[in-house]
Structure formats: C-alpha cells, structure tokens
Design a protein around this motif. Structure first.
Motif, PDB file in Angstrom:
ATOM      1  N   LEU A 143       0.862  -1.181   0.000  1.00 43.07           N
ATOM      2  CA  LEU A 143       0.000   0.000   0.000  1.00 43.07           C
ATOM      3  C   LEU A 143       0.895   1.227   0.000  1.00 43.07           C
ATOM      4  N   ILE A 144       0.780   2.050  -1.068  1.00 45.14           N
ATOM      5  CA  ILE A 144       1.617   3.235  -1.182  1.00 45.14           C
ATOM      6  C   ILE A 144       0.741   4.491  -1.096  1.00 45.14           C
ATOM      7  N   CYS A 145       1.327   5.560  -0.587  1.00 42.57           N
ATOM      8  CA  CYS A 145       0.614   6.840  -0.477  1.00 42.57           C
ATOM      9  C   CYS A 145       1.469   7.907  -1.151  1.00 42.57           C
ATOM     10  N   TYR A 146       0.930   8.505  -2.229  1.00 42.80           N
ATOM     11  CA  TYR A 146       1.647   9.548  -2.953  1.00 42.80           C
ATOM     12  C   TYR A 146       1.698  10.830  -2.121  1.00 42.80           C
ATOM     13  N   ALA A 147       2.592  11.719  -2.527  1.00 41.04           N
ATOM     14  CA  ALA A 147       2.785  12.967  -1.787  1.00 41.04           C
ATOM     15  C   ALA A 147       1.530  13.834  -1.786  1.00 41.04           C
ATOM     16  N   ASP A 148       0.657  13.650  -2.787  1.00 40.14           N
ATOM     17  CA  ASP A 148      -0.579  14.435  -2.831  1.00 40.14           C
ATOM     18  C   ASP A 148      -1.732  13.760  -2.094  1.00 40.14           C
ATOM     19  N   GLY A 149      -1.436  12.664  -1.378  1.00 42.08           N
ATOM     20  CA  GLY A 149      -2.440  12.022  -0.530  1.00 42.08           C
ATOM     21  C   GLY A 149      -3.183  10.857  -1.160  1.00 42.08           C
ATOM     22  N   ILE A 150      -2.990  10.597  -2.457  1.00 44.64           N
ATOM     23  CA  ILE A 150      -3.688   9.498  -3.132  1.00 44.64           C
ATOM     24  C   ILE A 150      -3.016   8.181  -2.771  1.00 44.64           C
ATOM     25  N   LYS A 151      -3.839   7.177  -2.418  1.00 46.13           N
ATOM     26  CA  LYS A 151      -3.320   5.857  -2.060  1.00 46.13           C
ATOM     27  C   LYS A 151      -3.554   4.864  -3.198  1.00 46.13           C
ATOM     28  N   ALA A 152      -2.692   3.845  -3.270  1.00 45.40           N
ATOM     29  CA  ALA A 152      -2.807   2.826  -4.324  1.00 45.40           C
ATOM     30  C   ALA A 152      -2.151   1.541  -3.845  1.00 45.40           C
TER      31      ALA A 152
END
Length: 276
Positions: free
Chosen positions: A94-103
């Motif tokens: 589970l990754i979380c981008y710097a802009d808050g979007i998770k994937a």
C-alpha cells in the motif's frame, strides 16, 4: 517470508506447510477506499452454463484494486504497509503519494514500509520503481510488464517471478519471460524494476483437501471413472480408457498437442519459444 510447519497432531498436519505472515505482513485489514465486492461465479458464464469445471464455493473475498498502470509520474510515494491479497499469489504494497492518493502495487523483493517509490523517467533504478522499458538498462530484472503502452501490466505478476531485459533497438525490446520465452515488447511499455516478492509461496503445502475447497476448487473427477455418456474415456469393466489417447470431454488431445492458433497475430513478436 518464512514457511511454518507443524507437529503431526493429525494426518493433515503432518505435511502441512504455511507461510509465516507475521514476518512480512504489516496490516491485516485492507484499505477501505481500494476494495470492492467480488462475486463468485461457480465456473459459470453469464448464461448460467458451466464453462470451467470443478469450481465453486470457497471463502468470500473482496477485490483489491491494484494499480497496474503506474502512470502517476514524478510524484514520490511512500510505502505505508505490506498486505495479503486473497486474489493473487504475490503480496501487495500500500503506497501513499505525496498528494495524498493511495494505491496498491504488487510488492517486490526488498521493498519495505517507509521506502519511497516513484514512477516515470526520473525514477531511480531500484526495486519497486516503474519506468518505460526504453529507460531501463539491458540486463536488469523486471516484472509487471505491459504488452501495449498505457494498457497496464499484463506479464510477470505472480509471486517470485522475474523477467530479464535482454536487448533493445529503436522500437522493440527483447524480454526473456519466466517461461523461457523471449518476446518483443514495445519500448514505450512500462515495467517495474526488481523481482516480485513472496518467494516462498511455491513451498506451501495445503495438507488436506478441505483447504483446496476454501480456495474455491471442487474435486477434480477423472474421465476414466465416468460413464461413456459423460466422457470419451468413460465406461468399461475395471479401469480402462478404451485403448484411445487421453482426451478432454470434448475430444481435444490432452497430452502434448499444440493448442495455440497457427495464425495468431502476436506470434510475430515471439523470438524464442518457451522451454519444453
């Protein structure tokens, strides 16, 4: 991930070997925003007819929406957790981008909680980063490979799998797949660097028939024990197949006959056939 065995307190326990999830899995419940329902087909198509035999029941599952596109370029993503996925052999990161979007992405070997991953041409050459094949040096191990640019990863997505980038020219790259097949793939297609994790999945032993039922598989019945009306190899006194070659219920030869269509358009992209 280590493999755990048991004391033989029952016949099924004697040979059972399971994965020690506590050594790698860091989060038990899935991310609520990235799951959806998954209906059990029971091997049936939209008309209700059985198209895949010996399927049905099993534990209920929820589908994790995995990001096979990896098209969010230039934005750093931090690995938040490593999770189990009941729908595939590999674990998920589970990754979380710097802009808050998770994937969710399939978790490669060496990627752990706290690591920072990135997509795009400026990404470093380290496991878990996703780049176009034209930006990846020859000889590197890759996985989650696209077949057509922008269509998402289709190849090398199972636990422990890896492919090797063998060469490149202006338009196509030669990639050696885990089966041994060497295939031409467009250099604009994306691939993830490294080897997929959960290497010990191949060492799991279910130990009993019931665990196979949990996975949604029903008992596989041999053709020779059926009646002639149900299978070409059925019937006869005792165990006999009538002197014919092994075939499927519809007469297709079951041992060794090539089933690939000889005029399939993608055959021109195969440089070397897979190992026999």
């Amino acid at each position: 991930m280590a493999v755990k065995s048991f004391q033989p307190t029952t016949p099924s326990r004697r040979h059972m070997a399971v994965l020690d999830y506590a050594s790698e899995i860091t989060k038990k419940t899935p991310e609520k925003s990235l799951i959806r329902g998954k209906k059990s087909t029971g091997g049936r198509n939209s008309y209700g007819r059985v198209t895949t035999r010996f399927r049905g029941a099993g534990n209920k599952r929820r589908y994790r929406q995995v990001d096979f596109l990896r098209n969010k370029d230039g934005v750093a993503a931090k690995v938040v957790a490593i999770e189990y996925d009941p729908n595939r052999t590999a674990n998920l990161a589970l990754i979380c981008y710097a802009d808050g979007i998770k994937a969710y992405i399939p978790a490669p070997v060496g990627v752990k909680v706290g690591d920072v991953l990135m997509n795009g041409p400026q990404a470093e050459l380290k496991p878990g980063n996703c780049k176009a094949i034209k930006d990846i040096p020859v000889g590197l191990n890759i996985h989650c490979i696209e077949l057509l640019p922008g269509r998402g990863a289709k190849l090398v997505r199972s636990a422990g799998q890896t492919a090797v980038l063998r060469g490149k020219d202006e338009k196509y790259a030669q990639v050696k797949l885990p089966s041994g097949e060497v295939r031409l793939i467009n250099v604009d297609c994306r691939a993830t660097i490294g080897q997929l994790g959960n290497l010990d999945h191949m060492n799991v032993k279910l130990g009993k028939a019931g665990k196979k039922r949990y996975l949604g598989f029903r008992p596989h019945v041999r053709g020779v024990v059926m009646n002639p009306v149900d299978h070409p190899m059925g019937g006869g006194e005792g165990r006999t197949s009538g002197g014919g070659h092994p075939v499927s219920p519809w007469g297709q030869l079951a041992k060794g006959k090539k089933t690939r269509h000889p005029k399939k358009t993608s055959s021109k992209f195969i440089v070397e056939r897979r190992k026999k």
